[in-house]
Design an enzyme around this catalytic site. Structure first.
Site, short mmCIF file in Angstrom:
data_model
loop_
_atom_site.label_atom_id
_atom_site.label_comp_id
_atom_site.label_asym_id
_atom_site.label_seq_id
_atom_site.Cartn_x
_atom_site.Cartn_y
_atom_site.Cartn_z
N THR A 5 1.55 -4.32 4.31
CA THR A 5 1.40 -4.59 5.74
C THR A 5 0.83 -5.98 6.03
O THR A 5 0.98 -6.48 7.14
CB THR A 5 0.49 -3.52 6.39
OG1 THR A 5 -0.77 -3.55 5.73
CG2 THR A 5 1.10 -2.14 6.31
N ASP A 6 0.17 -6.58 5.03
CA ASP A 6 -0.51 -7.86 5.31
C ASP A 6 0.44 -8.96 5.76
O ASP A 6 0.12 -9.76 6.64
CB ASP A 6 -1.29 -8.33 4.08
CG ASP A 6 -2.50 -7.45 3.80
OD1 ASP A 6 -2.80 -6.57 4.63
OD2 ASP A 6 -3.15 -7.65 2.76
N TYR A 18 -8.17 0.33 -3.31
CA TYR A 18 -7.17 0.97 -4.19
C TYR A 18 -6.26 -0.13 -4.76
O TYR A 18 -6.37 -1.30 -4.39
CB TYR A 18 -6.34 1.96 -3.35
CG TYR A 18 -5.78 1.30 -2.11
CD1 TYR A 18 -4.61 0.57 -2.16
CD2 TYR A 18 -6.48 1.36 -0.90
CE1 TYR A 18 -4.13 -0.09 -1.05
CE2 TYR A 18 -6.00 0.70 0.20
CZ TYR A 18 -4.84 -0.02 0.13
OH TYR A 18 -4.37 -0.69 1.23
N LYS A 43 0.13 -7.49 12.86
CA LYS A 43 -0.94 -6.62 12.34
C LYS A 43 -2.24 -7.04 13.02
O LYS A 43 -2.62 -8.20 12.98
CB LYS A 43 -1.04 -6.78 10.82
CG LYS A 43 -2.07 -5.83 10.20
CD LYS A 43 -2.05 -5.86 8.68
CE LYS A 43 -3.07 -4.85 8.15
NZ LYS A 43 -3.09 -4.77 6.68
N GLU A 91 -2.30 -28.60 27.79
CA GLU A 91 -3.55 -28.87 27.05
C GLU A 91 -3.44 -30.07 26.12
O GLU A 91 -4.40 -30.45 25.48
CB GLU A 91 -3.95 -27.62 26.26
CG GLU A 91 -4.36 -26.44 27.13
CD GLU A 91 -5.73 -26.61 27.77
OE1 GLU A 91 -6.44 -27.57 27.43
OE2 GLU A 91 -6.07 -25.78 28.62
N THR A 117 0.81 -1.22 0.00
CA THR A 117 0.00 0.00 0.00
C THR A 117 0.85 1.27 0.00
O THR A 117 0.43 2.29 -0.54
CB THR A 117 -0.94 -0.03 1.22
OG1 THR A 117 -1.84 -1.10 1.04
CG2 THR A 117 -1.71 1.26 1.39
N1 DAS Z 1 -2.71 -5.81 0.56
C1 DAS Z 1 -1.74 -5.14 1.34
C2 DAS Z 1 -0.32 -5.58 1.04
O1 DAS Z 1 0.28 -5.30 0.00
C3 DAS Z 1 -1.90 -3.76 1.54
C4 DAS Z 1 -0.97 -3.13 2.54
O2 DAS Z 1 0.20 -2.89 2.24
O3 DAS Z 1 -1.42 -2.73 3.63
O4 DAS Z 1 0.18 -6.23 1.92
#
Ligand code: DAS
Length: 355
Positions: free
Chosen positions: A118-119, A52, A191, A312, A38
């Site tokens: 970020t994913d 986007y 995340k 467990e 992103t």
């Molecule tokens: N879909 C995500 C990625 O490229 C978007 C992000 O960067 O947050 O990991």
């Protein structure tokens, strides 16, 4: 003879004046490796924050969008990948780790910034935390809003990441994650929110520090082994062992586990309920999978906390490994790397406590 001496003096002067002009600014030399995400994403309107297109802007444009970088570092960029990072694969991790190691071995690179989606950022960060062989800073950053959005978070995140990668205080701290003014440890951060800019959190421990008005301030460090003290070496690896993650839930049946075993996985991480618990039926299924040579790691779907051994599930009797407080996606990475060295579950359990 006299002419020769003058010639030598001129050469020496040229070399040293060249060197001093190279180092006169005293700025750290930071390499930015871009992988998409992103932070390099574009929307069709300035108010668009979902839907986007990720990974559209190249590394040179990313750097150019933050002219303030020239005041804090000598920055150069390289486009290693250009993906929405949900498409990241273990082969990409290996490529990234190799490139980072090559660059950090050079005396004219002081630190590395990786721009990332970020994913899966926490996964690449932890993989690098275990496979980079250097004390020099490595910092991952990204963004939750595309570059075209009002109040995009990418530019400040990139600025902070470069600042951190050039800071002596970041050396030897392991791979770091820098977003939203906060410095986090690759091992611990996750995340936690689908869209919020403060999505990166470290349950149980909190972040390591923050950047306040251009200064990185650290308040703690991770005590686990990483980077230069890691025993994992991926220099000559082209692939990693296949490890699956299976999610635990009430009424779970063994169909997916059996399918994973039949597909030939080397390991399975159980994202178990609570303290990594499994129903009696699933304990039998996992025990049978272990009997076929698949290494089983018990982790938790809760998002925080430590998995205690033989509480467990009968870990000793069934020869299971527990993940400690690694989340399932990080437990998978450690198991993949562990399996490049050994199949001995006692050794693998030792690694889970050390890293
Ligand atoms: N879909 C995500 C990625 O490229 C978007 C992000 O960067 O947050 O990991």
């Amino acid at each position: 003879m006299k002419t020769f001496r003058i010639f030598i003096l001129v050469i020496l002067f040229t070399v040293f004046s060249g060197l001093s002009s190279l180092e006169a600014d005293g700025l750290p030399r930071i390499m930015i490796l871009a992988t998409g995400g992103t932070i390099a994403g574009t929307g069709t309107r300035s108010t668009q924050t979902v839907g986007y297109a990720a990974a559209k802007i190249g590394v040179d444009a990313l750097i150019a969008s933050v002219p303030e970088l020239t005041g804090i570092a000598r920055v150069s960029g390289e486009q290693v990948l250009q993906l929405a990072n949900e498409n990241m694969t273990p082969a990409d991790w290996l490529k990234l780790a190799r490139r980072v190691n090559q660059l950090l071995a050079k005396s004219d690179v002081d630190g590395i910034v990786i721009t990332h989606g970020t994913d899966t950022l926490e996964e690449s960060a932890y993989f690098l935390n275990l496979t980079v062989k250097s004390m020099k800073p490595v910092v991952l950053t990204g963004a939750m809003r595309p570059a075209t959005a009002i109040s995009a978070d990418g530019p400040m995140n990139l600025y902070h990441a470069v600042l951190l990668a050039g800071s002596p205080s970041a050396a030897g701290m392991g791979v770091l994650v820098m977003l939203n003014d906060q410095i986090s440890a690759a091992r611990e951060v996750s995340k936690t929110n689908t869209t919020a800019v403060d999505t990166f959190r470290t349950p149980d421990f909190g972040f390591l520090g923050y950047i306040i008005d251009g200064k990185p301030l650290f308040y703690r460090a991770t005590t686990k082994r990483h980077t230069a003290t890691s025993e994992f070496d991926v220099t000559n690896l082209d692939t990693l062992p296949e490890v699956a993650i299976l999610y635990g839930y009430a009424g779970e049946n063994r169909t997916l586990l059996d399918a994973a075993v039949a597909s030939g996985v080397s390991g399975v991480v159980n994202a178990g309920t609570g303290n990594g618990s499994m129903s009696g039926r699933m304990q039998t299924a996992y025990r049978e999978a272990r009997g076929k040579g698949v290494v089983i790691v018990r982790a938790s779907r809760t998002g925080s906390g430590f998995i205690a051994r033989s509480v467990e599930a009968k870990d000793d009797a069934y020869d299971f490994v527990v993940a400690g407080n690694l989340n399932p996606q990080k437990a998978r990475i450690l198991l993949m790397l562990a399996l490049t060295k050994t199949k001995d579950t006692k050794e693998i359990q030792r690694m889970f406590m050390a890293y």
